[in-house]
Design an enzyme around this catalytic site. Sequence first.
Site, PDB file in Angstrom:
ATOM      1  CB  SER A 153      -0.901   0.006   1.238  1.00 25.46           C
ATOM      2  OG  SER A 153      -1.565   1.244   1.374  1.00 25.46           O
ATOM      3  CE1 TYR A 166      -4.598  -2.430   4.781  1.00 25.36           C
ATOM      4  CE2 TYR A 166      -3.661  -0.326   4.112  1.00 25.36           C
ATOM      5  CZ  TYR A 166      -4.148  -1.579   3.791  1.00 25.36           C
ATOM      6  OH  TYR A 166      -4.170  -1.987   2.471  1.00 25.36           O
TER       7      TYR A 166
END
Length: 250
Positions: A153, A166
């Site tokens: 990500s 995350y």
Amino acid sequence: MHDYHAPADLLNDRIILVSGAGSGIGRAAALAYAAHGATVILVGRTVSKLEAVYDDIEAAGHPKPAIVPMNFEGAAVKEYEELAVTLDENFGRLDGVLHNAAILGDRSPVEYFDPAVWEQVMHVNVHAPFLLSRAMIPLLRKSDHASVIFTSSSVGRRAKAHWGAYAVSKFAVEGLSQLMAAELDDDRNRVRVNSLNPGATRTRMRASAYPAEDPGNNPAPEDIMPAYLYLMGRDSIGVTGQQFDAQPKR
């Protein structure tokens, strides 16, 4: 890579495991790999979703996939090891792994982040890929050339405020990807390991992270498959230890 046109037979007779295969990017990747000839091992926690992907693959006339229900939040080490034994007995090797399963957790400052949620995110997003990789490496070594793709990500490459566990989990995934690439370097043309950032994509997780965003402004998971096919197929042999983006920079 973004304009990669995969040959129809790119993954003929390949055995590829996809985690989080029941929906979103995992589902799109499983369908794309099957459409290019692979036998796909569909791994995920929701059996009904896996069965729907299975039915789509079978209806399209692609190689018959396999379903492996597994909840990464609670799976024990033994379950990963048993999966490796089952795959070895049924296929004798593994040609690829797409680590796609992940959870978002809370969008919250570290100061207020729930420790239980932090632990949950780290377990699913970091510990599970480690345990799955650990169990699958011997099978990957049996392939003539194998590919491992870790889903990254942008916030796992440069952290942004309020992305909490995350973001940290994706930093860890990048580290695990680099670690495995270095350790498997002697098998450079046999087991390659890379990370892939899908970018803003029309998925349920993206909608949860950006509820005010118009999802129509983002590509569908099917639209970013060229990168997933390139990294999983023979045209990326020798490419390892790198970070890729599935979409051009906007």
